[in-house]
Motif scaffolding. Structure first.
Motif, PDB file in Angstrom:
ATOM      1  N   CYS A  63     -12.262 -36.482  16.904  1.00  0.00           N
ATOM      2  CA  CYS A  63     -13.071 -35.292  17.208  1.00  0.00           C
ATOM      3  C   CYS A  63     -13.359 -35.253  18.711  1.00  0.00           C
ATOM      4  O   CYS A  63     -13.524 -34.200  19.295  1.00  0.00           O
ATOM      5  CB  CYS A  63     -14.360 -35.308  16.404  1.00  0.00           C
ATOM      6  SG  CYS A  63     -15.415 -36.729  16.729  1.00  0.00           S
ATOM      7  N   CYS A 123     -14.971 -40.502  12.179  1.00  0.00           N
ATOM      8  CA  CYS A 123     -16.233 -40.007  11.621  1.00  0.00           C
ATOM      9  C   CYS A 123     -16.029 -38.952  10.541  1.00  0.00           C
ATOM     10  O   CYS A 123     -16.993 -38.463   9.962  1.00  0.00           O
ATOM     11  CB  CYS A 123     -17.130 -39.471  12.733  1.00  0.00           C
ATOM     12  SG  CYS A 123     -16.592 -37.883  13.402  1.00  0.00           S
ATOM     13  N   ASN A 174     -22.246 -40.303  16.009  1.00  0.00           N
ATOM     14  CA  ASN A 174     -22.243 -39.308  17.086  1.00  0.00           C
ATOM     15  C   ASN A 174     -23.512 -38.460  17.005  1.00  0.00           C
ATOM     16  O   ASN A 174     -23.969 -37.906  17.995  1.00  0.00           O
ATOM     17  CB  ASN A 174     -21.039 -38.377  16.952  1.00  0.00           C
ATOM     18  CG  ASN A 174     -19.732 -39.136  17.049  1.00  0.00           C
ATOM     19  OD1 ASN A 174     -19.528 -39.917  17.964  1.00  0.00           O
ATOM     20  ND2 ASN A 174     -18.840 -38.895  16.100  1.00  0.00           N
ATOM     21  N   CYS A 185     -11.534 -36.117  11.442  1.00  0.00           N
ATOM     22  CA  CYS A 185     -11.497 -37.172  12.464  1.00  0.00           C
ATOM     23  C   CYS A 185     -11.270 -38.521  11.774  1.00  0.00           C
ATOM     24  O   CYS A 185     -11.875 -38.801  10.734  1.00  0.00           O
ATOM     25  CB  CYS A 185     -12.823 -37.177  13.228  1.00  0.00           C
ATOM     26  SG  CYS A 185     -13.015 -38.590  14.332  1.00  0.00           S
ATOM     27  N   CYS A 199     -15.409 -40.943  20.192  1.00  0.00           N
ATOM     28  CA  CYS A 199     -16.081 -40.838  18.890  1.00  0.00           C
ATOM     29  C   CYS A 199     -16.617 -42.207  18.486  1.00  0.00           C
ATOM     30  O   CYS A 199     -15.912 -43.208  18.563  1.00  0.00           O
ATOM     31  CB  CYS A 199     -15.109 -40.330  17.828  1.00  0.00           C
ATOM     32  SG  CYS A 199     -15.820 -40.391  16.161  1.00  0.00           S
ATOM     33  N   SER A 231     -15.428 -35.910  10.615  1.00  0.00           N
ATOM     34  CA  SER A 231     -15.845 -34.529  10.846  1.00  0.00           C
ATOM     35  C   SER A 231     -14.616 -33.654  11.087  1.00  0.00           C
ATOM     36  O   SER A 231     -13.533 -34.138  11.409  1.00  0.00           O
ATOM     37  CB  SER A 231     -16.801 -34.456  12.037  1.00  0.00           C
ATOM     38  OG  SER A 231     -16.118 -34.821  13.211  1.00  0.00           O
TER      39      SER A 231
HETATM   40 ZN    ZN Z   1     -15.123 -38.390  15.179  1.00  0.00          ZN
END
Ligand code: ZN
Ligand code: ZN
Length: 174
Positions: A130, A71, A146, A68, A134, A73
């Motif tokens: 994501c 973030c 998150n 992402c 986000c 992820s």
């Molecule tokens: Zn994210």
């Protein structure tokens, strides 16, 4: 995976269909490596068009895990690749002025992974999230917002922003 396409290249109006599969389980791009988490065999159709053109067509579906943008992820990203290529041929061989255009071909050997790789890059998303909302990472402590709010005072994280905040606060006081 590599396939030999000599017959199609040298036979007038020949048509051949191959069941092919990507072998790569990672995609390298701009110095980073992304895992391929899903791939399936697909049909690759090759057509000799009047001994003048080689047409290549196939639809490949793959999932590559990308980070992402906000973030970092893992985001499993589905690629629906619609491979449509057209290359000039003469005397049973591909003649291409642009080497990049036919980089997946070496003589009569077609490198399926290279063909897919080129297509992946064309379809690479410009933005990866994501989820739409986000919240990203805290610029102060790096916490994934998150998951939980770390409680940092993020208003003054950036000194330039802090200056703005000051001016803004003064405006409000007037
Ligand atoms: Zn994210
Ligand atoms: Zn924080």
């Amino acid at each position: 995976m590599k396939i030999t396409i000599a017959d199609v290249l040298s036979t007038l109006n020949a048509k051949e269909e191959f069941t092919v599969a990507a072998e790569q389980d990672r995609v390298r791009w701009r110095g980073l490596v992304y895992p391929v988490t899903k791939k399936e065999p697909f049909q690759l159709c090759l057509v000799n068009n009047d001994n003048k053109k080689l047409l290549i067509a196939g639809d490949a579906h793959m999932t590559v895990t990308l980070p992402c943008d906000l973030c970092l992820s893992d985001v499993p990203t589905a690629f629906d690749l619609s491979i449509r290529r057209e290359l000039a041929i003469r005397d049973g061989a591909v003649v291409s002025e642009d080497k990049e255009e036919s980089a997946f071909l070496e003589g009569a050997v077609l490198d399926v992974d290279r063909l897919i790789y080129d297509e992946l890059l064309v379809n690479w998303p410009t933005k990866i999230l994501c989820r739409e909302d986000c919240k990203g990472l805290c610029p102060v402590c790096g916490q994934n917002l998150n998951v939980r709010d770390c409680g940092c005072d993020r208003q003054v994280a950036d000194p330039r922003m802090a200056r703005f905040q000051e001016i803004f606060d003064q405006c409000k006081e007037v």
